[in-house]
Design a protein around this motif. Structure first.
Motif, PDB file in Angstrom:
ATOM      1  N   GLU A   1       0.836  -1.203   0.000  1.00 51.51           N
ATOM      2  CA  GLU A   1       0.000   0.000   0.000  1.00 51.51           C
ATOM      3  C   GLU A   1       0.868   1.250   0.000  1.00 51.51           C
ATOM      4  OE1 GLU A   1      -2.847  -0.379   3.175  1.00 51.51           O
ATOM      5  OE2 GLU A   1      -3.469  -2.381   2.526  1.00 51.51           O
ATOM      6  N   ALA A   2       1.848   1.240  -0.902  1.00 56.51           N
ATOM      7  CA  ALA A   2       2.859   2.300  -0.958  1.00 56.51           C
ATOM      8  C   ALA A   2       2.663   3.234  -2.143  1.00 56.51           C
ATOM      9  CB  ALA A   2       4.259   1.669  -1.005  1.00 56.51           C
ATOM     10  N   GLY A   3       1.470   3.261  -2.728  1.00 60.02           N
ATOM     11  CA  GLY A   3       1.240   4.105  -3.887  1.00 60.02           C
ATOM     12  C   GLY A   3       1.474   5.582  -3.611  1.00 60.02           C
ATOM     13  N   GLU A   4       1.039   6.061  -2.457  1.00 52.89           N
ATOM     14  CA  GLU A   4       1.207   7.475  -2.117  1.00 52.89           C
ATOM     15  C   GLU A   4       2.681   7.835  -2.020  1.00 52.89           C
ATOM     16  OE1 GLU A   4       0.066  10.499   1.587  1.00 52.89           O
ATOM     17  OE2 GLU A   4      -1.080   8.654   1.281  1.00 52.89           O
ATOM     18  N   GLU A   5       3.466   6.988  -1.377  1.00 54.48           N
ATOM     19  CA  GLU A   5       4.900   7.250  -1.238  1.00 54.48           C
ATOM     20  C   GLU A   5       5.605   7.155  -2.584  1.00 54.48           C
ATOM     21  OE1 GLU A   5       3.324   6.049   2.705  1.00 54.48           O
ATOM     22  OE2 GLU A   5       3.121   5.269   0.676  1.00 54.48           O
ATOM     23  N   LEU A   6       5.211   6.165  -3.401  1.00 56.48           N
ATOM     24  CA  LEU A   6       5.815   6.035  -4.728  1.00 56.48           C
ATOM     25  C   LEU A   6       5.570   7.291  -5.560  1.00 56.48           C
ATOM     26  CD1 LEU A   6       7.009   4.366  -7.158  1.00 56.48           C
ATOM     27  CD2 LEU A   6       4.625   3.767  -7.641  1.00 56.48           C
ATOM     28  N   THR A   7       4.321   7.748  -5.584  1.00 58.74           N
ATOM     29  CA  THR A   7       3.978   8.929  -6.375  1.00 58.74           C
ATOM     30  C   THR A   7       4.731  10.152  -5.873  1.00 58.74           C
ATOM     31  OG1 THR A   7       1.788   7.990  -6.804  1.00 58.74           O
ATOM     32  CG2 THR A   7       2.057  10.348  -7.179  1.00 58.74           C
ATOM     33  N   ALA A   8       4.839  10.297  -4.560  1.00 58.15           N
ATOM     34  CA  ALA A   8       5.572  11.431  -4.002  1.00 58.15           C
ATOM     35  C   ALA A   8       7.037  11.400  -4.414  1.00 58.15           C
ATOM     36  CB  ALA A   8       5.446  11.424  -2.479  1.00 58.15           C
ATOM     37  N   LEU A   9       7.662  10.211  -4.388  1.00 61.25           N
ATOM     38  CA  LEU A   9       9.063  10.092  -4.787  1.00 61.25           C
ATOM     39  C   LEU A   9       9.245  10.445  -6.258  1.00 61.25           C
ATOM     40  CD1 LEU A   9      11.981   9.210  -4.108  1.00 61.25           C
ATOM     41  CD2 LEU A   9      11.328   6.897  -4.849  1.00 61.25           C
ATOM     42  N   ALA A  10       8.373   9.896  -7.111  1.00 64.72           N
ATOM     43  CA  ALA A  10       8.476  10.186  -8.539  1.00 64.72           C
ATOM     44  C   ALA A  10       8.357  11.687  -8.797  1.00 64.72           C
ATOM     45  CB  ALA A  10       7.403   9.418  -9.303  1.00 64.72           C
ATOM     46  N   HIS A  11       7.427  12.353  -8.119  1.00 62.43           N
ATOM     47  CA  HIS A  11       7.202  13.784  -8.344  1.00 62.43           C
ATOM     48  C   HIS A  11       8.328  14.638  -7.760  1.00 62.43           C
ATOM     49  CE1 HIS A  11       2.567  13.315  -9.019  1.00 62.43           C
ATOM     50  NE2 HIS A  11       3.295  12.848 -10.016  1.00 62.43           N
ATOM     51  N   LYS A  12       8.861  14.260  -6.610  1.00 63.17           N
ATOM     52  CA  LYS A  12       9.944  15.034  -6.012  1.00 63.17           C
ATOM     53  C   LYS A  12      11.190  15.042  -6.883  1.00 63.17           C
ATOM     54  CE  LYS A  12       8.929  14.602  -1.040  1.00 63.17           C
ATOM     55  NZ  LYS A  12       9.020  16.027  -0.662  1.00 63.17           N
ATOM     56  N   LEU A  13      11.462  13.890  -7.524  1.00 60.75           N
ATOM     57  CA  LEU A  13      12.704  13.751  -8.282  1.00 60.75           C
ATOM     58  C   LEU A  13      12.498  13.799  -9.793  1.00 60.75           C
ATOM     59  CD1 LEU A  13      14.489  10.937  -6.226  1.00 60.75           C
ATOM     60  CD2 LEU A  13      14.627  13.425  -5.936  1.00 60.75           C
ATOM     61  N   GLY A  14      11.219  13.719 -10.246  1.00 63.45           N
ATOM     62  CA  GLY A  14      10.961  13.698 -11.679  1.00 63.45           C
ATOM     63  C   GLY A  14      11.362  12.400 -12.346  1.00 63.45           C
ATOM     64  N   VAL A  15      11.352  11.290 -11.576  1.00 62.51           N
ATOM     65  CA  VAL A  15      11.784   9.995 -12.104  1.00 62.51           C
ATOM     66  C   VAL A  15      10.583   9.243 -12.663  1.00 62.51           C
ATOM     67  CG1 VAL A  15      12.907   7.798 -11.571  1.00 62.51           C
ATOM     68  CG2 VAL A  15      13.646   9.891 -10.412  1.00 62.51           C
ATOM     69  N   PRO A  16      10.651   8.768 -13.917  1.00 58.58           N
ATOM     70  CA  PRO A  16       9.528   8.011 -14.495  1.00 58.58           C
ATOM     71  C   PRO A  16       9.395   6.630 -13.874  1.00 58.58           C
ATOM     72  CG  PRO A  16      11.367   8.071 -16.023  1.00 58.58           C
ATOM     73  CD  PRO A  16      11.743   8.964 -14.880  1.00 58.58           C
ATOM     74  N   VAL A  17       8.160   6.101 -13.953  1.00 62.97           N
ATOM     75  CA  VAL A  17       7.822   4.833 -13.297  1.00 62.97           C
ATOM     76  C   VAL A  17       7.327   3.836 -14.331  1.00 62.97           C
ATOM     77  CG1 VAL A  17       6.358   3.701 -11.576  1.00 62.97           C
ATOM     78  CG2 VAL A  17       7.208   6.025 -11.163  1.00 62.97           C
ATOM     79  N   ILE A  18       7.922   2.657 -14.338  1.00 61.15           N
ATOM     80  CA  ILE A  18       7.486   1.522 -15.150  1.00 61.15           C
ATOM     81  C   ILE A  18       6.819   0.522 -14.210  1.00 61.15           C
ATOM     82  CG2 ILE A  18       8.244  -0.391 -16.640  1.00 61.15           C
ATOM     83  CD1 ILE A  18      10.691   1.396 -17.362  1.00 61.15           C
ATOM     84  N   SER A  19       5.690  -0.054 -14.621  1.00 67.52           N
ATOM     85  CA  SER A  19       4.916  -0.935 -13.739  1.00 67.52           C
ATOM     86  C   SER A  19       4.781  -2.333 -14.328  1.00 67.52           C
ATOM     87  CB  SER A  19       3.505  -0.368 -13.518  1.00 67.52           C
ATOM     88  OG  SER A  19       3.550   0.905 -12.932  1.00 67.52           O
ATOM     89  N   SER A  20       4.870  -3.337 -13.467  1.00 67.14           N
ATOM     90  CA  SER A  20       4.384  -4.655 -13.850  1.00 67.14           C
ATOM     91  C   SER A  20       2.863  -4.608 -13.774  1.00 67.14           C
ATOM     92  CB  SER A  20       4.933  -5.729 -12.918  1.00 67.14           C
ATOM     93  OG  SER A  20       4.185  -5.768 -11.716  1.00 67.14           O
ATOM     94  N   PRO A  21       2.145  -5.563 -14.393  1.00 67.51           N
ATOM     95  CA  PRO A  21       0.680  -5.514 -14.332  1.00 67.51           C
ATOM     96  C   PRO A  21       0.114  -5.457 -12.921  1.00 67.51           C
ATOM     97  CG  PRO A  21       1.355  -7.005 -16.053  1.00 67.51           C
ATOM     98  CD  PRO A  21       2.615  -6.603 -15.324  1.00 67.51           C
ATOM     99  N   ASN A  22       0.693  -6.215 -11.993  1.00 68.01           N
ATOM    100  CA  ASN A  22       0.167  -6.201 -10.630  1.00 68.01           C
ATOM    101  C   ASN A  22       0.586  -4.966  -9.836  1.00 68.01           C
ATOM    102  OD1 ASN A  22      -1.405  -8.505 -10.717  1.00 68.01           O
ATOM    103  ND2 ASN A  22       0.271  -9.863 -10.134  1.00 68.01           N
ATOM    104  N   GLY A  23       1.446  -4.138 -10.427  1.00 69.23           N
ATOM    105  CA  GLY A  23       1.787  -2.861  -9.803  1.00 69.23           C
ATOM    106  C   GLY A  23       1.027  -1.696 -10.406  1.00 69.23           C
TER     107      GLY A  23
END
Length: 592
Positions: A225-247
């Motif tokens: 249940e780390a979606g909020e933290e993941l999104t915050a990290l991506a936005h703070k650093l501008g790092v793109p996110v690749i997802s597996s289907p279950n992610g």
């Protein structure tokens, strides 16, 4: 200390463990347990589908949506054996399921009574189920039940979640003993392991120095249940996110930093970013063959040329497929919270630093969208696959939950679906079991009765579990099935065409010597079961019928005739050794 029946001990433990459902089927071996479950029916509801495989898939779907384990219950012999495939799906996709199986009575061990397996050991069902659960327990006395129940619950939700089994000789359900109750565990996501501060600092340093970093996430981020933290990290650093289907959905996939899936049926921009990255931060992801283009360098990833940080709660996944430059054994949420705190301590990051990298990715995204967009806009009969994806995106609300089975339809949704919320796209990913999607959606709806729940399933997969229609009607579970009807085992037929000279054998559904395409009338089948049935052959009609089915708030099935000759455009590779894989249809490998 109080003398109690074994069945009462089990029923009371389910209540204290806050397990709200038992999905299971009656048999002579578990009638004693069912009688005890009757006493706790207000707290633990018994739902009886028409097949044990579906019972486990329902528990699996329930857990994926609610992150609350459910139990299954099967009788001695075939009923318990029918669970095996579904438990394998749950295990490989890290779903907690509390499987209770009945076995022959202890007084008859090794005498060959009705439905005993005893070729190598008495009451030997444990050896059947062991490969597909985290642990199988077999208490043989009532006094052993409390400890076995508590240990099973602990095992199920500690570390990487997964199914467990209690295999119980059925005399224990009715026999009594003076026992001391063990405390309930109720432990999922309540005890988290973090990373060392040195490792957190090192990851922060590497992210600050990287010119082309990406984050790759898997089911571990969803489970944590780390979606909020993941999104915050991506936005703070501008790092793109690749997802597996279950992610998918842990970061809103409409976000410009979300690149979608990677691998053969991934998005072009995801594969390009993976190929060109200089740092990959992988969190709760396995690097399986489909998300790594069968580990062929340059097709999706370029390790060891690319630096890799791999974070996972399961030590066995660290280094399984790629030796990481830094391996971190930690819960995804705990790690991300630590990393965010360290970045904030350093001043909060610089989201604009990677503007050049983001611009390059945006260019790849535009190339990809220009290539695929015409298919999404074309009306045809039979219907282009892209139209099904597009109309589902248009009609379904952002918080809708979809389940996907194994098959060609799954490839299309992996490539083009935009999950807007975590836990909204349920996939049979690791074991790819047919029947998961049409069954798991029932459990998903019980977990989220206020959400729209839709199963997109192949004609072959749905035909394996058509009895799900009965369960939906019996228990008033208003889900929608969209049957992707291409009159074939389409994904495998396409492999025949691609690798074996264009011959087809045993993969298309035909009737009679003229080889007329054949399938049952799925809509009529649904109506016979009491489910609203619709048939759609024109692309112009699908969105309206889907909207009507969703709005009806009752079980509904839509038989959609899909063009079987249009295939997802490969942007990576997938190998079936020793046959060499096909090159990507769009783009190609890059090597340093």
């Amino acid at each position: 200390m109080a003398e109690r029946k074994g069945g009462e001990i089990i029923a009371d433990f389910l209540v204290r463990e806050k397990i709200p459902y038992v999905f299971g089927i009656c048999g002579h071996g578990n009638v004693g347990l069912i009688d005890c479950l009757y006493e706790v029916r207000d707290d633990v509801k018994l739902v009886s589908p028409r097949h044990e495989q579906t019972a486990v898939h329902m528990a699996d779907g329930f857990f994926r949506v609610s992150h609350q384990p459910a139990a299954t219950m099967t009788s001695t012999g075939p009923g318990s054996a029918n669970q095996i495939m579904a438990l394998a799906v749950a295990q490989t996709d890290s779903s907690a399921v509390f499987s209770i199986t009945a076995n022959v009575p202890t007084s008859q061990f090794n005498r060959g009574p009705f439905q005993e397996l005893n070729q190598h050991h008495q009451a030997d069902f444990n050896n059947v189920i062991k490969p597909v659960v985290k642990r199988s327990f077999q208490p043989t006395r009532v006094e052993m039940l409390p400890l076995a129940l508590r240990q099973a619950a602990t095992t199920m939700t500690t570390g990487r979640a997964g199914p467990v089994n209690l295999d119980i000789p059925y005399n224990l359900f009715q026999e009594s003993a003076d026992v001391q109750e063990e405390p309930a565990w109720d432990g999922f996501n309540k005890r988290r392991s973090g990373a060392s501060l040195d490792d957190v600092n090192k990851v922060a340093d590497w992210l600050a120095d990287a010119e082309r970093p990406v984050i790759f996430i898997g089911h571990g981020v969803t489970l944590s249940e780390a979606g909020e933290e993941l999104t915050a990290l991506a936005h703070k650093l501008g790092v793109p996110v690749i997802s597996s289907p279950n992610g998918m959905g842990c970061i809103d996939m409409s976000d410009p930093l979300s690149l979608g899936f990677i691998g053969r049926n991934g998005a072009y921009q995801a594969n390009q970013a993976g190929r060109h990255a200089d740092l990959v931060l992988a969190i709760g992801a396995r690097f399986d063959d489909r998300s790594a283009s069968s580990w062929k360098p340059g097709y999706s990833w370029n390790f060891p040329h690319t630096k890799l940080v791999h974070v996972d709660v399961d030590h066995s996944e660290l280094g399984r497929n790629y030796p990481p430059d830094l391996a971190i054994l930690a819960d995804a949420k705990a790690f991300l919270q630590q990393l965010l705190a360290e970045i904030d301590r350093r001043g909060g990051g610089d989201a604009g630093r990677l503007k050049g990298w983001q611009t390059q990715i945006a260019g790849w995204r535009k190339e990809w969208l220009d290539f695929v967009q015409p298919g999404f806009e074309t009306h045809s009969t039979p219907i282009r696959p892209e139209r099904i994806v597009a109309d589902c995106r248009k009609v379904l609300p952002d918080d809708a939950i979809i389940s996907l089975d194994s098959g060609i339809h799954h490839n299309w949704f992996m490539q083009f679906w935009e999950a807007r919320r975590p836990r909204s796209m349920l996939n049979t990913w690791g074991y790819s079991g047919m029947g998961f999607g049409p069954s798991a959606i029932l459990g998903a709806k019980l977990a989220a009765p206020d959400k729209v729940c839709v199963s997109i399933c192949g004609d072959g997969g749905f035909t394996m579990v058509p009895h799900v229609l009965c369960t939906a009607v019996e228990y008033n579970i208003p889900v929608v099935w969209v049957v992707w009807n291409n009159f074939a085992w389409g994904a495998i037929r396409d492999l025949q065409y691609a690798y074996f000279g264009g011959r087809e054998y045993g993969t298309a559904f035909y009737e009679g010597p003229n080889q007329t395409p054949y399938n049952p009338d799925f809509a009529a089948w649904a109506r016979a079961a009491g489910v609203a049935g619709h048939t759609v052959t024109r692309s112009q009609d699908f969105a309206g019928v889907l909207a009507e089915a969703v709005a009806s708030n009752r079980p509904a099935l839509i038989d959609v005739h899909v063009d079987a000759d249009i295939r997802p455009p490969a942007t990576g590779a997938w190998e079936i050794p020793p046959v060499p894989p096909k090159e990507p249809v769009f783009g190609g490998p890059w090597r340093p």
